[in-house]
Scaffold this active site. Sequence first.
Site, PDB file in Angstrom:
ATOM      1  N   GLU A   1       6.373  -8.317   3.429  1.00 25.44           N
ATOM      2  CA  GLU A   1       6.393  -7.199   2.472  1.00 25.44           C
ATOM      3  C   GLU A   1       6.658  -5.860   3.162  1.00 25.44           C
ATOM      4  O   GLU A   1       6.463  -5.718   4.371  1.00 25.44           O
ATOM      5  CB  GLU A   1       5.081  -7.139   1.695  1.00 25.44           C
ATOM      6  CG  GLU A   1       3.873  -6.936   2.569  1.00 25.44           C
ATOM      7  CD  GLU A   1       2.755  -6.163   1.878  1.00 25.44           C
ATOM      8  OE1 GLU A   1       3.048  -5.147   1.216  1.00 25.44           O
ATOM      9  OE2 GLU A   1       1.592  -6.571   2.044  1.00 25.44           O
TER      10      GLU A   1
ATOM     11  N   LYS B   1       5.725   3.134  -3.999  1.00 22.85           N
ATOM     12  CA  LYS B   1       5.035   1.843  -3.897  1.00 22.85           C
ATOM     13  C   LYS B   1       5.295   1.069  -5.188  1.00 22.85           C
ATOM     14  O   LYS B   1       4.906   1.509  -6.266  1.00 22.85           O
ATOM     15  CB  LYS B   1       3.538   2.084  -3.688  1.00 22.85           C
ATOM     16  CG  LYS B   1       2.686   0.822  -3.670  1.00 22.85           C
ATOM     17  CD  LYS B   1       1.214   1.172  -3.410  1.00 22.85           C
ATOM     18  CE  LYS B   1       0.288   0.025  -3.776  1.00 22.85           C
ATOM     19  NZ  LYS B   1      -1.134   0.399  -3.645  1.00 22.85           N
TER      20      LYS B   1
ATOM     21  N   VAL C   1       2.425  -7.014  -2.391  1.00 16.53           N
ATOM     22  CA  VAL C   1       2.313  -8.482  -2.440  1.00 16.53           C
ATOM     23  C   VAL C   1       2.851  -8.992  -3.776  1.00 16.53           C
ATOM     24  O   VAL C   1       3.616  -9.964  -3.824  1.00 16.53           O
ATOM     25  CB  VAL C   1       0.835  -8.917  -2.247  1.00 16.53           C
ATOM     26  CG1 VAL C   1       0.664 -10.406  -2.536  1.00 16.53           C
ATOM     27  CG2 VAL C   1       0.375  -8.586  -0.831  1.00 16.53           C
TER      28      VAL C   1
ATOM     29  N   ASP D   1      -9.689  -1.669 -12.521  1.00 14.25           N
ATOM     30  CA  ASP D   1      -8.718  -1.702 -11.430  1.00 14.25           C
ATOM     31  C   ASP D   1      -8.729  -3.079 -10.755  1.00 14.25           C
ATOM     32  O   ASP D   1      -9.561  -3.358  -9.892  1.00 14.25           O
ATOM     33  CB  ASP D   1      -9.011  -0.589 -10.412  1.00 14.25           C
ATOM     34  CG  ASP D   1      -7.884  -0.442  -9.404  1.00 14.25           C
ATOM     35  OD1 ASP D   1      -6.983  -1.310  -9.365  1.00 14.25           O
ATOM     36  OD2 ASP D   1      -7.900   0.552  -8.642  1.00 14.25           O
TER      37      ASP D   1
ATOM     38  N   SER E   1      -5.940  -5.645  -8.930  1.00 13.72           N
ATOM     39  CA  SER E   1      -4.557  -5.636  -8.436  1.00 13.72           C
ATOM     40  C   SER E   1      -3.686  -6.673  -9.144  1.00 13.72           C
ATOM     41  O   SER E   1      -4.120  -7.810  -9.390  1.00 13.72           O
ATOM     42  CB  SER E   1      -4.545  -5.918  -6.938  1.00 13.72           C
ATOM     43  OG  SER E   1      -3.208  -5.994  -6.476  1.00 13.72           O
ATOM     44  N   ALA E   2      -2.469  -6.265  -9.413  1.00 14.11           N
ATOM     45  CA  ALA E   2      -1.480  -7.200  -9.977  1.00 14.11           C
ATOM     46  C   ALA E   2      -1.185  -8.334  -9.002  1.00 14.11           C
ATOM     47  O   ALA E   2      -0.626  -9.365  -9.399  1.00 14.11           O
ATOM     48  CB  ALA E   2      -0.194  -6.455 -10.322  1.00 14.11           C
ATOM     49  N   ASP E   3      -1.558  -8.170  -7.738  1.00 14.66           N
ATOM     50  CA  ASP E   3      -1.372  -9.259  -6.767  1.00 14.66           C
ATOM     51  C   ASP E   3      -2.021 -10.545  -7.282  1.00 14.66           C
ATOM     52  O   ASP E   3      -1.487 -11.645  -7.083  1.00 14.66           O
ATOM     53  CB  ASP E   3      -2.018  -8.910  -5.416  1.00 14.66           C
ATOM     54  CG  ASP E   3      -1.310  -7.773  -4.690  1.00 14.66           C
ATOM     55  OD1 ASP E   3      -0.280  -7.288  -5.189  1.00 14.66           O
ATOM     56  OD2 ASP E   3      -1.817  -7.371  -3.623  1.00 14.66           O
TER      57      ASP E   3
ATOM     58  N   LYS F   1      -9.739  -6.664   1.814  1.00 12.87           N
ATOM     59  CA  LYS F   1     -10.570  -5.678   2.486  1.00 12.87           C
ATOM     60  C   LYS F   1     -11.916  -5.543   1.786  1.00 12.87           C
ATOM     61  O   LYS F   1     -12.036  -5.705   0.581  1.00 12.87           O
ATOM     62  CB  LYS F   1      -9.862  -4.330   2.542  1.00 12.87           C
ATOM     63  CG  LYS F   1      -8.939  -4.266   3.750  1.00 12.87           C
ATOM     64  CD  LYS F   1      -8.404  -2.888   3.978  1.00 12.87           C
ATOM     65  CE  LYS F   1      -7.571  -2.455   2.826  1.00 12.87           C
ATOM     66  NZ  LYS F   1      -6.476  -3.328   2.446  1.00 12.87           N
TER      67      LYS F   1
HETATM   68  N1  PSU Z   1      -3.991  -4.535   1.868  1.00  8.64           N
HETATM   69  C1  PSU Z   1      -3.828  -4.056   3.106  1.00  8.64           C
HETATM   70  N2  PSU Z   1      -2.755  -3.280   3.419  1.00  8.64           N
HETATM   71  C2  PSU Z   1      -1.833  -2.978   2.487  1.00  8.64           C
HETATM   72  C3  PSU Z   1      -1.993  -3.513   1.172  1.00  8.64           C
HETATM   73  C4  PSU Z   1      -3.078  -4.294   0.920  1.00  8.64           C
HETATM   74  O1  PSU Z   1      -4.655  -4.310   3.936  1.00  8.64           O
HETATM   75  O2  PSU Z   1      -0.892  -2.257   2.810  1.00  8.64           O
HETATM   76  C5  PSU Z   1      -0.965  -3.269   0.123  1.00  8.64           C
HETATM   77  C6  PSU Z   1      -0.252  -4.578  -0.219  1.00  8.64           C
HETATM   78  O3  PSU Z   1       1.110  -4.308  -0.393  1.00  8.64           O
HETATM   79  C7  PSU Z   1      -0.899  -4.979  -1.544  1.00  8.64           C
HETATM   80  C8  PSU Z   1      -1.160  -3.633  -2.149  1.00  8.64           C
HETATM   81  O4  PSU Z   1      -0.058  -5.770  -2.344  1.00  8.64           O
HETATM   82  O5  PSU Z   1      -1.597  -2.830  -1.072  1.00  8.64           O
HETATM   83  C9  PSU Z   1      -2.207  -3.710  -3.236  1.00  8.64           C
HETATM   84  O6  PSU Z   1      -2.238  -2.500  -3.895  1.00  8.64           O
HETATM   85  P1  PSU Z   1      -3.022  -2.337  -5.271  1.00  8.64           P
HETATM   86  O7  PSU Z   1      -4.467  -2.550  -4.902  1.00  8.64           O
HETATM   87  O8  PSU Z   1      -2.715  -0.921  -5.690  1.00  8.64           O
HETATM   88  O9  PSU Z   1      -2.491  -3.385  -6.192  1.00  8.64           O
HETATM   89 MN    MN Z   2      -4.948  -1.079  -8.525  1.00 10.92          MN
END
Ligand code: PSU
Ligand code: MN
Length: 305
Positions: free
Chosen positions: A23, A85, A105, A137, A139-141, A158
């Site tokens: 990614e 992003k 992701v 909140d 994540s869409a992941d 994390k």
């Molecule tokens: N976790 C990390 N480093 C990162 C990310 C996640 O340790 O850079 C990034 C990844 O690209 C992940 C995104 O898909 O953050 C998730 O963001 P959000 O929580 O806004 O969906």
């Molecule tokens: Mn989010």
Amino acid sequence: MTTRIAEEVADALAEGRPVVALESTLLAHGLPPGRNREVAIRLEDVVRAAGATPATIAVLAGTPTIGLSGDELDRVCAADAGLVKLSRRDLGPAFALGLDGATTVASTAALADSVGIGVFATGGVGGVHRGAQTSWDVSADLDVLATTPVLVVCSGVKSVLDIGATLELLETRSVPVLGYRADRFPAFYLRESEFDVPWRVDSPEQVAAVVAAHRARVPGTSGVLLANPVPAEHEVDRVLHDRLLDEGLDLLRRDGVHGKDVTPVLLEHFHSGSGGASLDANEALVLSNAKLAAESAVALAGLRG
Ligand code: PSU
Ligand code: MN
């Protein structure tokens, strides 16, 4: 507007050779300029050394690009790149508006799957944020893992997230979670969280066997999450980690950070507050995940004969 696939990636896919997607958000928004460019190239080298072809994914001038050239990696990693992003929902606007963007992701896995890449390495996946009961909140992941048949190799999530809730949601959405030579789900900078992994695997061959069985014999189209703890010598000291986490969460509240800025702001706080220890951990774990992803992709290609 079409998808652009680098020649070496297209050749590998056409010949059924192993390919690993990487990614670009972790480069553009997760690591500082300079360091990100070094890590980008090391990731590709690690994948090649293990016998697979790397395909770093980003959106460039509105075109989804699978496999970046050196110049394109420069562009993604530049200090003044200002890349957006892009989660999966942001892809349509980015294509239509001709933007440069880094894929998370969620969007990387979706684009990888769209061209037939089934293995993907990252650092940490997004998950359920603390306080999601009121902020919603999540994540869409997680949604992409639930719907896209890609093996995602990561070092857990994390500890800034609600790890227990993240694992519960993965269970609800029928995503198998495997610990690599580990019984506990890892917490990115730390090798262990307090949560057990549902399944443990101990070799790339076992990973490949599980992925093959999941894809061929389990109804549905979910992905598989393989959690690989950060190498022991790069684990962040737990006391330092806990202090940075408390401070980081305070910082978010104080500055009213929310949405897609949460993860980059927290990462930056860890990097500046740990004197570089968290950066070393971050680099070591993504490299280790890229290697394991490549080994798993090689084993999977072997099963297909
Ligand atoms: N976790 C990390 N480093 C990162 C990310 C996640 O340790 O850079 C990034 C990844 O690209 C992940 C995104 O898909 O953050 C998730 O963001 P959000 O929580 O806004 O969906
Ligand atoms: Mn989010």
